[in-house]
Structures are given as structure tokens and as C-alpha cells.
Write a protein that holds these residues in place. Structure first.
Motif, short mmCIF file in Angstrom:
data_model
loop_
_atom_site.label_atom_id
_atom_site.label_comp_id
_atom_site.label_asym_id
_atom_site.label_seq_id
_atom_site.Cartn_x
_atom_site.Cartn_y
_atom_site.Cartn_z
N ILE A 30 -4.01 -23.91 4.38
CA ILE A 30 -3.76 -22.73 5.49
C ILE A 30 -2.51 -22.00 5.29
N THR A 31 -2.52 -20.79 4.87
CA THR A 31 -1.19 -20.02 4.86
C THR A 31 -1.27 -19.01 5.74
N PRO A 32 -0.28 -19.24 7.09
CA PRO A 32 -0.35 -18.24 7.87
C PRO A 32 0.85 -17.20 7.70
N ILE A 33 0.48 -16.08 7.65
CA ILE A 33 1.57 -15.08 7.41
C ILE A 33 1.41 -13.81 8.39
N ASN A 34 2.66 -13.35 8.91
CA ASN A 34 2.52 -12.30 9.84
C ASN A 34 2.19 -11.16 9.16
N ASP A 35 1.58 -10.15 10.14
CA ASP A 35 1.10 -8.88 9.48
C ASP A 35 2.03 -7.79 9.07
N SER A 36 2.80 -8.07 8.06
CA SER A 36 3.79 -7.11 7.70
C SER A 36 4.08 -7.29 5.99
N PHE A 37 4.75 -6.45 5.29
CA PHE A 37 4.64 -6.37 4.00
C PHE A 37 5.96 -7.52 3.64
N ILE A 38 6.75 -7.87 4.68
CA ILE A 38 7.85 -8.65 4.44
C ILE A 38 7.07 -10.08 4.26
N ASP A 39 6.26 -10.28 4.97
CA ASP A 39 5.55 -11.46 4.69
C ASP A 39 4.63 -11.70 3.63
N PHE A 40 3.85 -10.32 3.36
CA PHE A 40 3.17 -10.14 2.22
C PHE A 40 3.62 -10.61 1.03
N ASP A 41 5.14 -10.27 1.00
CA ASP A 41 6.21 -10.60 -0.34
C ASP A 41 6.04 -11.94 -0.51
N LEU A 42 5.57 -12.77 0.40
CA LEU A 42 5.43 -14.40 0.17
C LEU A 42 4.35 -14.46 -0.97
N LEU A 43 3.47 -13.85 -1.07
CA LEU A 43 2.30 -13.83 -1.76
C LEU A 43 2.28 -13.09 -2.93
N ALA A 44 2.86 -11.92 -3.13
CA ALA A 44 2.86 -11.13 -4.14
C ALA A 44 3.97 -10.06 -4.21
N ARG A 45 4.53 -9.58 -5.56
CA ARG A 45 5.33 -8.47 -5.75
C ARG A 45 4.59 -7.21 -5.77
N THR A 46 5.06 -6.21 -4.96
CA THR A 46 4.31 -4.85 -5.14
C THR A 46 5.15 -3.73 -5.58
N ASP A 47 4.31 -2.68 -6.01
CA ASP A 47 5.30 -1.41 -6.39
C ASP A 47 5.76 -0.62 -5.03
N PRO A 48 6.96 -0.56 -4.82
CA PRO A 48 7.42 0.01 -3.54
C PRO A 48 6.89 1.57 -3.22
N GLU A 49 6.40 2.13 -4.21
CA GLU A 49 6.11 3.62 -4.13
C GLU A 49 4.53 3.52 -4.05
N THR A 50 3.58 2.89 -4.99
CA THR A 50 2.38 3.09 -4.64
C THR A 50 1.54 1.59 -4.13
N GLY A 51 2.37 0.78 -3.89
CA GLY A 51 1.78 -0.44 -3.15
C GLY A 51 1.08 -1.24 -4.14
N GLU A 52 0.89 -1.05 -5.31
CA GLU A 52 0.06 -1.69 -6.09
C GLU A 52 0.81 -3.09 -6.35
N VAL A 53 -0.23 -4.22 -6.59
CA VAL A 53 0.15 -5.49 -6.69
C VAL A 53 0.47 -5.71 -8.12
N LEU A 54 1.82 -6.07 -8.40
CA LEU A 54 2.29 -6.15 -9.68
C LEU A 54 2.34 -7.72 -10.10
N SER A 55 2.85 -8.64 -9.55
CA SER A 55 2.55 -10.21 -10.01
C SER A 55 2.62 -10.83 -8.67
N PRO A 56 1.99 -12.24 -8.85
CA PRO A 56 2.22 -13.31 -7.76
C PRO A 56 3.44 -13.60 -7.56
N SER A 57 3.78 -14.24 -6.19
CA SER A 57 4.93 -14.68 -5.96
C SER A 57 5.08 -16.05 -6.48
#
Length: 269
Positions: A128-155
Motif C-alpha cells: 500500500i503506497t499512500p500519496i497526497n493528492d499533489s504532483f509533489i507526491d506524484f514525483d515519488l512514483l514517476a518523473r514527468t515533463d513539466p510542460e506537457t505532464g507526460e510521464v517520462l520515466s519511473p522514479s
């Protein structure tokens, strides 16, 4: 063998200890024999939560289902030099002590990378991986493109979970059931929620986890900790009236227990 539930990520403040306590008490209230471990050896929030519960039961005389807490054995008990092998030996001994008479073992991990946490992820049946509802916590799971939001790679954390899956497969164990909780969700910033939700849906298909609703942000969780109580205890105590917020929070817990899809478990909380 006991079914091992690990509550983990590598970020603090996501509600791991609250989730660990409520899941373990829910299982105990369903008649399961539940063991508990806290690998955050500095804070020990989960362990203190259980200790507070035991103290409250003593003072009040009200018997409440309580998980059996298993501390890590002292390093001095092992004739092994400090290092990964010593951590593995302590972890293995604690798990062996609980597995003998527990149906489930709930393990709360620290909000950082440690050898103990790595070990726990490698033996987890359900993660079970709890994350707060924000892109700060989303970064725990994956790296994203800051402009498009596209998932670039797993964290790095997602890669650790992937390695744990490989280890389980090589050992002939059943596949890891990974559930990500959108935890501590507030009532504001709906646009951001949708963006985070859409990104998580894409990522879940890419790296293989299931999404489940967690707990909303509620004051009641902070009030329950000093007494070691959970949402499931309030109705039995009868000392305070159940509010609509309490009822809604209990339903969130029922939804969570159902979403975990634990084997051979009839949800009755």
C-alpha cells in the motif's frame, strides 16, 4: 504463511501510520490474527499508536481488538557485524516470530530508503503506497515533463518496487499486489485533482499498480492517535456521538479494505 501487508513510500507526511493502524485494527475486528511491525526506528509512530491503544485499554477497562506488535530484535543478539546482513537477520527473525501465529502482518515503513524498508518490500504480498493528492507526491512514483505532464520515466521508488517484484518471481512467490492510495484529499483545487488523477491512471497502466481511494483530510485522525483509537472503535465506546464526518470516514475505510482485495477475507467492518 501470514499474508504480509507493507505500507510504504519514500516520503513522510502521507499518512502511512494512520493507514497501517486502521488496516490492522480492521483486520483484527474481522477475527484475523494480526501482527504489526514499525521499521521507522526513530519515530516509531505506528508502534506508539499501538502502545497508546494498550495504555488506553488498561485505563478504561474496555477490551479492544489490538494487533500484536513485534519490535525488531536487538542487534546485540546476533553475532553479525553492522551492515546489510545484520538488518536482514533482525528483520527475518521478527517476521518468523510473527508468522507462527498470525494471519496477517502489517509493516509500516519509514519515509526514506533503508535496508529494512527494502527487505519489507521484497517480502510484501500486498503493498500500500499512500500519496497526497499533489504532483509533489506524484514525483515519488514517476518523473514527468513539466510542460506537457507526460510521464517520462519511473522514479527510484518505483524501480525498487519493480526489483522487489522480480525477486518474488524468482523465488516462485505470488505476484505483488500494489495499491496506490490517493490519501488526505481535500475539497479544494479540483482542477489540480483531475490532473493528478489523470496522470495516475496513465502511470498505473505503465508500471502496474491499482488505484484506490484513501482517507480524506480529517481532524478526527489527529484526535484519535493519543488514545490509540481508530474510527472503528468510536461506535463501541459510546462516549461521543458519531458525526457525519465520522460516518463518512468509516465508509472510506470500508472502501479501502474492499479495494485491497485481500485473499479469503469477508469484509465486515
Amino acid at each position: 504463511m501470514a499474508h504480509i501487508i507493507v505500507v510504504g513510500n519514500e516520503k513522510g507526511g502521507s499518512g502511512k501510520s494512520t493507514v497501517s493502524m486502521h488496516v490492522s485494527v480492521a483486520l483484527a475486528r474481522m477475527g484475523q490474527r494480526v501482527g504489526a511491525m514499525d521499521l521507522d526506528v526513530r519515530q516509531l509512530s505506528f508502534g506508539r499508536y499501538i502502545e497508546n491503544r494498550r495504555n488506553w485499554v488498561k485505563r478504561s477497562g474496555v477490551d479492544l481488538p489490538t494487533p500484536r506488535f513485534q519490535p525488531l530484535p536487538d542487534a546485540a543478539d546476533f553475532d553479525i557485524p553492522e551492515g546489510p546482513q545484520l538488518h536482514d537477520a533482525r528483520m527475518g527473525a521478527a517476521l518468523e516470530a510473527l508468522s507462527a501465529d498470525c494471519d496477517y502482518i502489517v509493516i509500516d515503513c519509514p519515509g526514506s530508503y533503508t535496508r529494512l524498508s527494502q527487505y519489507a518490500h521484497s517480502v510484501a504480498d500486498t503493498l500500500i503506497t499512500p500519496i497526497n493528492d499533489s504532483f509533489i507526491d506524484f514525483d515519488l512514483l514517476a518523473r514527468t515533463d513539466p510542460e506537457t505532464g507526460e510521464v517520462l520515466s519511473p522514479s527510484i521508488y518505483s524501480e525498487m518496487v519493480w526489483k522487489a517484484r522480480q525477486t518474488r518471481a524468482q523465488a516462485g512467490l505470488r505476484p505483488l499486489n500494489w495499491v496506490v492510495l490517493r490519501n488526505r484529499m481535500g475539497t479544494t483545487a479540483m482542477h489540480n485533482k483531475r490532473k493528478v488523477g489523470d496522470a495516475l491512471e496513465v502511470l498505473s497502466r505503465r508500471i502496474g499498480f491499482r488505484l484506490a481511494p484513501g482517507f480524506s483530510e480529517r481532524v478526527v485522525f489527529r484526535e484519535l492517535f493519543p488514545k490509540g483509537l481508530t474510527l472503528l472503535d468510536l461506535r463501541d465506546l459510546g462516549s461521543e456521538p458519531m458525526t457525519m464526518s465520522h460516518v463518512a470516514a468509516r465508509q472510506e475505510l470500508r472502501d479501502l479494505m474492499g479495494a485491497l482485495e485481500l485473499p479469503d477475507l469477508q469484509i465486515s467492518v
